[in-house]
Design a protein around this motif. Structure first.
Motif, PDB file in Angstrom:
ATOM      1  N   LEU A 282     -12.356  -5.017   6.658  1.00 37.06           N
ATOM      2  CA  LEU A 282     -13.388  -5.601   7.505  1.00 37.06           C
ATOM      3  C   LEU A 282     -14.773  -5.528   6.864  1.00 37.06           C
ATOM      4  N   SER A 283     -14.874  -4.778   5.760  1.00 30.52           N
ATOM      5  CA  SER A 283     -16.130  -4.717   5.011  1.00 30.52           C
ATOM      6  C   SER A 283     -16.219  -5.832   3.974  1.00 30.52           C
ATOM      7  N   GLY A 284     -15.164  -6.654   3.911  1.00 29.84           N
ATOM      8  CA  GLY A 284     -15.198  -7.793   3.013  1.00 29.84           C
ATOM      9  C   GLY A 284     -14.315  -7.697   1.783  1.00 29.84           C
ATOM     10  N   TRP A 285     -13.637  -6.556   1.615  1.00 30.30           N
ATOM     11  CA  TRP A 285     -12.734  -6.408   0.477  1.00 30.30           C
ATOM     12  C   TRP A 285     -11.478  -7.251   0.715  1.00 30.30           C
ATOM     13  N   SER A 286     -10.946  -7.822  -0.377  1.00 37.17           N
ATOM     14  CA  SER A 286      -9.659  -8.507  -0.262  1.00 37.17           C
ATOM     15  C   SER A 286      -8.564  -7.465  -0.075  1.00 37.17           C
ATOM     16  N   GLU A 287      -7.457  -7.882   0.516  1.00 36.40           N
ATOM     17  CA  GLU A 287      -6.343  -6.950   0.737  1.00 36.40           C
ATOM     18  C   GLU A 287      -5.863  -6.342  -0.577  1.00 36.40           C
ATOM     19  N   TRP A 288      -5.763  -7.185  -1.609  1.00 39.48           N
ATOM     20  CA  TRP A 288      -5.279  -6.705  -2.902  1.00 39.48           C
ATOM     21  C   TRP A 288      -6.237  -5.686  -3.509  1.00 39.48           C
ATOM     22  N   ARG A 289      -7.550  -5.903  -3.336  1.00 42.82           N
ATOM     23  CA  ARG A 289      -8.540  -4.960  -3.867  1.00 42.82           C
ATOM     24  C   ARG A 289      -8.415  -3.601  -3.187  1.00 42.82           C
ATOM     25  N   VAL A 290      -8.238  -3.623  -1.877  1.00 42.00           N
ATOM     26  CA  VAL A 290      -8.072  -2.358  -1.145  1.00 42.00           C
ATOM     27  C   VAL A 290      -6.844  -1.610  -1.656  1.00 42.00           C
ATOM     28  N   VAL A 291      -5.739  -2.319  -1.795  1.00 45.10           N
ATOM     29  CA  VAL A 291      -4.483  -1.688  -2.209  1.00 45.10           C
ATOM     30  C   VAL A 291      -4.596  -1.093  -3.615  1.00 45.10           C
TER      31      VAL A 291
ATOM     32  N   LEU B  60       0.822  -1.218   0.000  1.00 45.84           N
ATOM     33  CA  LEU B  60       0.000   0.000   0.000  1.00 45.84           C
ATOM     34  C   LEU B  60       0.852   1.262   0.000  1.00 45.84           C
ATOM     35  N   LEU B  61       1.768   1.385   0.951  1.00 44.65           N
ATOM     36  CA  LEU B  61       2.588   2.593   1.019  1.00 44.65           C
ATOM     37  C   LEU B  61       3.603   2.648  -0.119  1.00 44.65           C
ATOM     38  N   SER B  62       4.173   1.508  -0.482  1.00 45.71           N
ATOM     39  CA  SER B  62       5.143   1.500  -1.588  1.00 45.71           C
ATOM     40  C   SER B  62       4.521   2.075  -2.850  1.00 45.71           C
ATOM     41  N   GLY B  63       3.306   1.641  -3.171  1.00 46.70           N
ATOM     42  CA  GLY B  63       2.646   2.115  -4.382  1.00 46.70           C
ATOM     43  C   GLY B  63       2.206   3.558  -4.308  1.00 46.70           C
ATOM     44  N   THR B  64       1.571   3.944  -3.204  1.00 48.38           N
ATOM     45  CA  THR B  64       1.091   5.324  -3.081  1.00 48.38           C
ATOM     46  C   THR B  64       2.256   6.310  -2.989  1.00 48.38           C
ATOM     47  N   ALA B  65       3.344   5.890  -2.363  1.00 45.16           N
ATOM     48  CA  ALA B  65       4.528   6.754  -2.281  1.00 45.16           C
ATOM     49  C   ALA B  65       5.154   6.941  -3.653  1.00 45.16           C
ATOM     50  N   ALA B  66       5.241   5.869  -4.442  1.00 46.40           N
ATOM     51  CA  ALA B  66       5.799   5.971  -5.793  1.00 46.40           C
ATOM     52  C   ALA B  66       4.994   6.963  -6.624  1.00 46.40           C
ATOM     53  N   ILE B  67       3.679   6.925  -6.479  1.00 45.83           N
ATOM     54  CA  ILE B  67       2.799   7.844  -7.221  1.00 45.83           C
ATOM     55  C   ILE B  67       3.030   9.282  -6.788  1.00 45.83           C
ATOM     56  N   ALA B  68       3.059   9.521  -5.479  1.00 45.56           N
ATOM     57  CA  ALA B  68       3.222  10.885  -4.968  1.00 45.56           C
ATOM     58  C   ALA B  68       4.586  11.472  -5.327  1.00 45.56           C
ATOM     59  N   PHE B  69       5.649  10.677  -5.158  1.00 42.86           N
ATOM     60  CA  PHE B  69       6.986  11.185  -5.496  1.00 42.86           C
ATOM     61  C   PHE B  69       7.132  11.375  -7.005  1.00 42.86           C
ATOM     62  N   GLY B  70       6.481  10.520  -7.782  1.00 49.88           N
ATOM     63  CA  GLY B  70       6.500  10.697  -9.227  1.00 49.88           C
ATOM     64  C   GLY B  70       5.847  12.006  -9.634  1.00 49.88           C
ATOM     65  N   ALA B  71       4.743  12.350  -8.975  1.00 51.08           N
ATOM     66  CA  ALA B  71       4.057  13.608  -9.266  1.00 51.08           C
ATOM     67  C   ALA B  71       4.936  14.805  -8.933  1.00 51.08           C
ATOM     68  N   PHE B  72       5.594  14.760  -7.783  1.00 48.35           N
ATOM     69  CA  PHE B  72       6.461  15.875  -7.400  1.00 48.35           C
ATOM     70  C   PHE B  72       7.723  15.935  -8.262  1.00 48.35           C
ATOM     71  N   ALA B  73       8.145  14.788  -8.796  1.00 48.73           N
ATOM     72  CA  ALA B  73       9.270  14.800  -9.727  1.00 48.73           C
ATOM     73  C   ALA B  73       8.903  15.594 -10.975  1.00 48.73           C
ATOM     74  N   ILE B  74       7.687  15.389 -11.466  1.00 45.45           N
ATOM     75  CA  ILE B  74       7.207  16.134 -12.637  1.00 45.45           C
ATOM     76  C   ILE B  74       7.127  17.623 -12.329  1.00 45.45           C
ATOM     77  N   LEU B  75       6.621  17.959 -11.157  1.00 46.40           N
ATOM     78  CA  LEU B  75       6.482  19.370 -10.784  1.00 46.40           C
ATOM     79  C   LEU B  75       7.850  20.029 -10.581  1.00 46.40           C
ATOM     80  N   ALA B  76       8.770  19.322  -9.952  1.00 43.90           N
ATOM     81  CA  ALA B  76      10.120  19.866  -9.758  1.00 43.90           C
ATOM     82  C   ALA B  76      10.815  20.039 -11.102  1.00 43.90           C
ATOM     83  N   TRP B  77      10.594  19.099 -12.006  1.00 42.71           N
ATOM     84  CA  TRP B  77      11.160  19.186 -13.361  1.00 42.71           C
ATOM     85  C   TRP B  77      10.618  20.407 -14.087  1.00 42.71           C
ATOM     86  N   SER B  78       9.318  20.702 -13.907  1.00 41.50           N
ATOM     87  CA  SER B  78       8.709  21.870 -14.563  1.00 41.50           C
ATOM     88  C   SER B  78       9.316  23.172 -14.047  1.00 41.50           C
TER      89      SER B  78
END
Length: 323
Positions: free
Chosen positions: A293-302, A178-196
């Motif tokens: 706890l609502s019934g979603w699989s871990e992978w679906r949540v992530v 979860l954090l690995s993926g969301t962090a990659a997305i956020a840092f990728g976005a700021f990389a684009i902004l810093a590049w601009s």
């Protein structure tokens, strides 16, 4: 420029991917296994003993890639050293927390007061260096012409931002990948902004983080072979906030890091509701546990959280670059 950025991502990715098969068994031999708290979802008990403190590898990969790339294609300056300082500072704080949990068998690690003091000290040093170098204390509000000079209050703002987001990413690190993926997305976005903004040092650091966490994700995706621990989660949150400050996009971090904000708000609302009414808003907080706890699989949540994170990132980039 595109070639340099791509090379930095690949370098950080390969360092993490190639060293992980050596590092994970090392953690296992040291018996640095994750302890699962009883109050968490029962399905997580099977994860007990999974090697943790993989954040050490993430931090090492980022540092090596950043220093090599800036030495070759730029000149390491204040931005580079400040980002590395925050990354390493919060990483060391997380390492102490992880080490106490595992080696000293204190499941909660550092006390909340000890951790907070450490986070504040790092943030204060970060601010002092900025202040000495005449860094602007003006904050601009996206989509408006409004801006405000916080003056000395900018120190309090920096402390709140660094402490807040390091804790927010720490809360988000509760499911495999979860954090690995969301962090990659956020840092990728700021990389684009810093590049601009043609901030090459910040761009190289951001893509180094992106490459490192994507490499880590290879082993951290469900079912995880290793967890990053507080060593990684605190370091990533502090570094993300530091990038937002250095690029003067402090407020847009609330959008690009929207998943971290939502996770934190879910905890705040849950505690406030229970203390005032005796009732819980969510089945469990942070938010990702509610969906589990609502019934979603871990992978679906992530995957769902990754998708929402991409939407937040795209919207943030659009507001800053094209509006």
């Amino acid at each position: 420029m595109e070639r340099i950025i791509l090379f930095a991502i690949i370098m950080a990715f390969l360092i993490t991917v190639l060293l992980s098969p050596l590092f994970i068994p090392f953690l296992r031999r040291l018996k640095f296994g994750q302890s699962i708290r009883d109050e968490g979802p029962k399905s997580h008990q099977k994860k007990s003993g999974t090697p943790t403190m993989g954040g050490i590898l993430i931090v090492i990969s980022i540092i090596i890639t950043t220093l090599v790339m800036t030495a070759k294609y730029s000149e390491p300056g204040m931005d580079t050293y400040l980002l590395l300082f925050v990354l390493l500072g919060y990483g060391l704080l997380g390492f102490l927390d992880d080490f106490i949990k595992i080696a000293m068998k204190r499941n909660l690690g550092l006390t909340s007061k000890q951790k907070l003091i450490g986070q504040i000290i790092i943030a204060v040093v970060f601010y002092v260096v900025l202040k000495i170098n005449g860094f602007s204390t003006i904050i601009s509000i996206p989509l408006t012409d409004f801006s405000i000079d916080l003056g000395w209050g900018y120190a309090l703002f920096i402390i709140f931002w660094l402490v807040g987001f390091s804790n927010a990413t720490n809360l988000t690190d509760g499911l495999d990948g979860l954090l690995s993926g969301t962090a990659a997305i956020a840092f990728g976005a700021f990389a684009i902004l810093a590049w601009s903004l043609e901030m090459l040092d910040v761009t190289l650091f951001a893509v180094a983080v992106m490459g490192a966490v994507l490499g880590f994700l290879v082993f951290n995706a469900y079912p995880a072979k290793v967890f990053m621990g507080d060593t990684g989660s605190l370091a990533l949150g502090g570094a993300l906030a530091a990038i937002a400050i250095l690029t003067k996009m402090e407020i847009i971090l609330l959008l690009i890091g929207g998943m971290f904000v939502l996770e934190t708000l879910s905890v705040i609302l849950q505690v406030a509701s229970f203390k005032t009414t005796g009732k819980r808003i969510f089945k469990m907080s942070p938010l990702h546990h509610h969906y589990e706890l609502s019934g979603w699989s871990e992978w679906r949540v992530v995957v769902t959280f990754w998708t929402v994170g991409v939407l937040f990132a795209v919207l943030g980039i659009y507001i800053e670059v094209w509006m």
